[in-house]
Design a protein around this motif. Structure first.
Motif, PDB file in Angstrom:
ATOM      1  N   LEU A  23     165.434  64.331  18.862  1.00 24.85           N
ATOM      2  CA  LEU A  23     165.867  63.163  18.103  1.00 24.85           C
ATOM      3  C   LEU A  23     166.210  62.056  19.104  1.00 24.85           C
ATOM      4  CD1 LEU A  23     168.238  64.818  15.490  1.00 24.85           C
ATOM      5  CD2 LEU A  23     166.227  63.450  14.903  1.00 24.85           C
ATOM      6  N   ARG A  24     165.853  60.839  18.759  1.00 25.02           N
ATOM      7  CA  ARG A  24     166.283  59.698  19.565  1.00 25.02           C
ATOM      8  C   ARG A  24     166.755  58.599  18.619  1.00 25.02           C
ATOM      9  NH1 ARG A  24     162.144  55.687  19.747  1.00 25.02           N
ATOM     10  NH2 ARG A  24     160.089  56.486  19.160  1.00 25.02           N
ATOM     11  N   PHE A  25     167.633  57.757  19.126  1.00 29.66           N
ATOM     12  CA  PHE A  25     168.234  56.702  18.317  1.00 29.66           C
ATOM     13  C   PHE A  25     168.078  55.378  19.054  1.00 29.66           C
ATOM     14  CE2 PHE A  25     170.147  60.670  17.177  1.00 29.66           C
ATOM     15  CZ  PHE A  25     170.318  60.616  15.803  1.00 29.66           C
ATOM     16  N   GLU A  26     167.503  54.390  18.357  1.00 34.48           N
ATOM     17  CA  GLU A  26     167.270  53.078  18.951  1.00 34.48           C
ATOM     18  C   GLU A  26     167.936  52.010  18.095  1.00 34.48           C
ATOM     19  OE1 GLU A  26     163.122  52.371  19.328  1.00 34.48           O
ATOM     20  OE2 GLU A  26     162.813  53.947  20.826  1.00 34.48           O
ATOM     21  N   GLU A  27     168.302  50.906  18.731  1.00 36.05           N
ATOM     22  CA  GLU A  27     168.823  49.783  17.972  1.00 36.05           C
ATOM     23  C   GLU A  27     167.714  49.194  17.105  1.00 36.05           C
ATOM     24  OE1 GLU A  27     171.114  46.836  19.965  1.00 36.05           O
ATOM     25  OE2 GLU A  27     171.968  48.272  21.390  1.00 36.05           O
ATOM     26  N   ASP A  28     168.054  48.957  15.858  1.00 39.70           N
ATOM     27  CA  ASP A  28     167.102  48.395  14.900  1.00 39.70           C
ATOM     28  C   ASP A  28     167.339  46.892  14.820  1.00 39.70           C
ATOM     29  OD1 ASP A  28     165.553  47.647  12.732  1.00 39.70           O
ATOM     30  OD2 ASP A  28     166.017  49.441  11.562  1.00 39.70           O
ATOM     31  N   ASP A  29     166.526  46.123  15.552  1.00 38.02           N
ATOM     32  CA  ASP A  29     166.711  44.674  15.606  1.00 38.02           C
ATOM     33  C   ASP A  29     166.425  44.006  14.271  1.00 38.02           C
ATOM     34  OD1 ASP A  29     167.400  44.805  18.290  1.00 38.02           O
ATOM     35  OD2 ASP A  29     165.314  44.603  18.963  1.00 38.02           O
ATOM     36  N   GLU A  30     165.539  44.593  13.488  1.00 39.74           N
ATOM     37  CA  GLU A  30     165.140  43.963  12.222  1.00 39.74           C
ATOM     38  C   GLU A  30     166.209  44.115  11.153  1.00 39.74           C
ATOM     39  OE1 GLU A  30     161.556  44.227   8.884  1.00 39.74           O
ATOM     40  OE2 GLU A  30     161.331  45.204  10.832  1.00 39.74           O
ATOM     41  N   ASN A  31     166.745  45.330  11.015  1.00 36.43           N
ATOM     42  CA  ASN A  31     167.690  45.603   9.937  1.00 36.43           C
ATOM     43  C   ASN A  31     169.120  45.789  10.418  1.00 36.43           C
ATOM     44  OD1 ASN A  31     165.621  45.699   7.880  1.00 36.43           O
ATOM     45  ND2 ASN A  31     165.010  47.673   8.743  1.00 36.43           N
ATOM     46  N   GLY A  32     169.323  45.783  11.718  1.00 36.95           N
ATOM     47  CA  GLY A  32     170.645  46.063  12.242  1.00 36.95           C
ATOM     48  C   GLY A  32     170.923  47.556  12.232  1.00 36.95           C
ATOM     49  N   GLY A  33     171.906  47.976  12.993  1.00 38.72           N
ATOM     50  CA  GLY A  33     172.245  49.389  13.032  1.00 38.72           C
ATOM     51  C   GLY A  33     171.345  50.168  13.972  1.00 38.72           C
ATOM     52  N   LEU A  34     171.259  51.463  13.715  1.00 34.75           N
ATOM     53  CA  LEU A  34     170.447  52.353  14.528  1.00 34.75           C
ATOM     54  C   LEU A  34     169.257  52.863  13.731  1.00 34.75           C
ATOM     55  CD1 LEU A  34     173.126  54.572  16.330  1.00 34.75           C
ATOM     56  CD2 LEU A  34     171.694  52.809  17.359  1.00 34.75           C
ATOM     57  N   ALA A  35     168.156  53.073  14.424  1.00 39.00           N
ATOM     58  CA  ALA A  35     166.957  53.662  13.831  1.00 39.00           C
ATOM     59  C   ALA A  35     166.717  55.013  14.491  1.00 39.00           C
ATOM     60  CB  ALA A  35     165.751  52.756  14.019  1.00 39.00           C
ATOM     61  N   PRO A  36     166.809  56.117  13.740  1.00 43.51           N
ATOM     62  CA  PRO A  36     166.568  57.442  14.319  1.00 43.51           C
ATOM     63  C   PRO A  36     165.098  57.830  14.214  1.00 43.51           C
ATOM     64  CG  PRO A  36     167.891  57.564  12.280  1.00 43.51           C
ATOM     65  CD  PRO A  36     167.307  56.201  12.373  1.00 43.51           C
ATOM     66  N   TYR A  37     164.627  58.573  15.224  1.00 42.31           N
ATOM     67  CA  TYR A  37     163.253  59.058  15.250  1.00 42.31           C
ATOM     68  C   TYR A  37     163.253  60.532  15.636  1.00 42.31           C
ATOM     69  CZ  TYR A  37     161.911  54.121  15.297  1.00 42.31           C
ATOM     70  OH  TYR A  37     161.763  52.780  14.978  1.00 42.31           O
ATOM     71  N   LEU A  38     162.291  61.268  15.085  1.00 46.17           N
ATOM     72  CA  LEU A  38     162.115  62.692  15.368  1.00 46.17           C
ATOM     73  C   LEU A  38     160.741  62.906  15.981  1.00 46.17           C
ATOM     74  CD1 LEU A  38     162.930  65.761  14.926  1.00 46.17           C
ATOM     75  CD2 LEU A  38     161.735  65.569  12.721  1.00 46.17           C
ATOM     76  N   HIS A  39     160.701  63.625  17.103  1.00 44.75           N
ATOM     77  CA  HIS A  39     159.418  63.914  17.734  1.00 44.75           C
ATOM     78  C   HIS A  39     158.669  64.960  16.915  1.00 44.75           C
ATOM     79  CE1 HIS A  39     156.824  65.841  20.994  1.00 44.75           C
ATOM     80  NE2 HIS A  39     156.324  64.654  20.765  1.00 44.75           N
ATOM     81  N   VAL A  40     157.441  64.633  16.513  1.00 42.08           N
ATOM     82  CA  VAL A  40     156.630  65.539  15.699  1.00 42.08           C
ATOM     83  C   VAL A  40     155.722  66.375  16.595  1.00 42.08           C
ATOM     84  CG1 VAL A  40     154.900  65.687  13.857  1.00 42.08           C
ATOM     85  CG2 VAL A  40     156.745  63.985  13.727  1.00 42.08           C
ATOM     86  N   ARG A  41     154.845  65.713  17.345  1.00 40.14           N
ATOM     87  CA  ARG A  41     153.947  66.412  18.274  1.00 40.14           C
ATOM     88  C   ARG A  41     153.220  65.383  19.131  1.00 40.14           C
ATOM     89  NH1 ARG A  41     151.531  66.835  13.200  1.00 40.14           N
ATOM     90  NH2 ARG A  41     149.614  65.605  12.977  1.00 40.14           N
ATOM     91  N   ARG A  42     152.942  65.747  20.370  1.00 40.16           N
ATOM     92  CA  ARG A  42     152.088  64.982  21.276  1.00 40.16           C
ATOM     93  C   ARG A  42     152.316  63.462  21.199  1.00 40.16           C
ATOM     94  NH1 ARG A  42     148.686  68.969  19.143  1.00 40.16           N
ATOM     95  NH2 ARG A  42     147.779  67.490  17.671  1.00 40.16           N
ATOM     96  N   ASP A  43     153.541  63.048  21.417  1.00 38.93           N
ATOM     97  CA  ASP A  43     153.914  61.636  21.452  1.00 38.93           C
ATOM     98  C   ASP A  43     153.775  60.947  20.099  1.00 38.93           C
ATOM     99  OD1 ASP A  43     155.103  59.683  22.980  1.00 38.93           O
ATOM    100  OD2 ASP A  43     153.220  58.738  23.576  1.00 38.93           O
ATOM    101  N   LEU A  44     153.762  61.712  19.037  1.00 36.88           N
ATOM    102  CA  LEU A  44     153.795  61.165  17.686  1.00 36.88           C
ATOM    103  C   LEU A  44     155.193  61.398  17.114  1.00 36.88           C
ATOM    104  CD1 LEU A  44     150.380  62.511  16.317  1.00 36.88           C
ATOM    105  CD2 LEU A  44     150.846  60.248  17.292  1.00 36.88           C
ATOM    106  N   TRP A  45     155.773  60.357  16.538  1.00 36.52           N
ATOM    107  CA  TRP A  45     157.154  60.404  16.070  1.00 36.52           C
ATOM    108  C   TRP A  45     157.241  60.091  14.584  1.00 36.52           C
ATOM    109  CZ3 TRP A  45     161.484  61.255  19.343  1.00 36.52           C
ATOM    110  CH2 TRP A  45     161.158  61.423  20.698  1.00 36.52           C
ATOM    111  N   ALA A  46     158.315  60.563  13.984  1.00 36.26           N
ATOM    112  CA  ALA A  46     158.629  60.243  12.593  1.00 36.26           C
ATOM    113  C   ALA A  46     159.899  59.406  12.565  1.00 36.26           C
ATOM    114  CB  ALA A  46     158.835  61.521  11.782  1.00 36.26           C
ATOM    115  N   LYS A  47     159.876  58.323  11.832  1.00 34.25           N
ATOM    116  CA  LYS A  47     161.086  57.533  11.635  1.00 34.25           C
ATOM    117  C   LYS A  47     161.912  58.172  10.531  1.00 34.25           C
ATOM    118  CE  LYS A  47     162.794  52.811  11.164  1.00 34.25           C
ATOM    119  NZ  LYS A  47     162.407  51.377  11.041  1.00 34.25           N
ATOM    120  N   VAL A  48     163.171  58.430  10.820  1.00 35.58           N
ATOM    121  CA  VAL A  48     164.070  59.054   9.853  1.00 35.58           C
ATOM    122  C   VAL A  48     164.574  57.974   8.894  1.00 35.58           C
ATOM    123  CG1 VAL A  48     166.203  60.376   9.565  1.00 35.58           C
ATOM    124  CG2 VAL A  48     164.734  60.775  11.560  1.00 35.58           C
ATOM    125  N   THR A  49     164.531  58.264   7.602  1.00 37.70           N
ATOM    126  CA  THR A  49     164.926  57.256   6.620  1.00 37.70           C
ATOM    127  C   THR A  49     166.391  56.869   6.794  1.00 37.70           C
ATOM    128  OG1 THR A  49     165.584  58.874   4.949  1.00 37.70           O
ATOM    129  CG2 THR A  49     163.264  58.165   4.952  1.00 37.70           C
TER     130      THR A  49
END
Length: 208
Positions: free
Chosen positions: A139-165
């Motif tokens: 899991l990684r967490f990045e600042e969400d410049d568009e909506n504010g707050g944090l945007a979490p992501y989950l690594h799926v496979r081979r440098d492909l990620w899923a954005k957590v709702t």
């Protein structure tokens, strides 16, 4: 006479133009119950871009229209490959470019398993893959410049990620804990023995 690789690519391009989505799907390998295709082993020539896009909410579009058939979305996602910042659909004989606005997948459901050995966070993606966060699936967490707050992501496979709702992000905050990391109080989440930092505990309110 056996067809050359170039002949096969030309035939594939003709089928794509003629058959639309079904023509594209006909060119792709099926899983056949044996797992995902080994796209990381395929390095075919680039054959142009498709008018296909994955929006930031995980919706797939073809020629500006949403792809409403989940079976096709699952098929396309199974042959998705990332090279640098670019994304492709890949077969053994060709690769075609598509646009990804943010991440190619979204994580839409969370199941928490608590056991004596620790907690596991299980996420379901928009193509019905279940992924347990932990080693190999960070899991990684990045600042969400568009909506504010944090945007979490989950690594799926081979440098492909899923954005957590956003809804699941609040669930993760509820499950989070503070830890001392390098002398700083950090807030994060644990799954399968790994601690994933969200932000400094003192600033978390700014992102929630």
């Amino acid at each position: 006479m056996a067809k050359t690789g170039q002949d096969k690519r030309q035939d594939a391009a003709a089928d794509r133009k003629k058959g639309g989505l079904d023509g594209i799907a006909a060119m792709l390998p099926r899983e056949g119950g044996k797992g995902l295709p080994p796209v990381h082993l395929w390095n075919p020539p680039f054959c142009g871009d498709l008018d296909m896009r994955i929006a930031s909410d995980g919706t797939w579009f073809y020629e500006k229209s949403p792809i409403g058939r989940i079976g096709l979305v699952k098929l396309f996602s199974s042959v998705l490959k990332r090279e640098g910042d670019k994304y492709f659909l890949v077969t053994p004989v060709e690769k075609v470019g598509i646009i990804v606005d943010d991440a190619p997948f979204t994580a839409v459901e969370l199941k928490v398993e608590d056991a004596p050995e620790g907690r596991t966070l299980n996420f379901r993606t928009n193509v019905d893959e279940w992924i347990a966060a932990g080693p190999g699936h960070a899991l990684r967490f990045e600042e969400d410049d568009e909506n504010g707050g944090l945007a979490p992501y989950l690594h799926v496979r081979r440098d492909l990620w899923a954005k957590v709702t956003r809804a699941l992000f609040y669930d993760l905050v509820d499950l989070g804990e503070e830890r001392d990391i390098g002398g700083k109080a950090m807030f994060g989440i644990t799954s399968r023995g790994e601690f994933y930092t969200m932000a400094e505990a003192s600033t978390l309110r700014e992102f929630s």
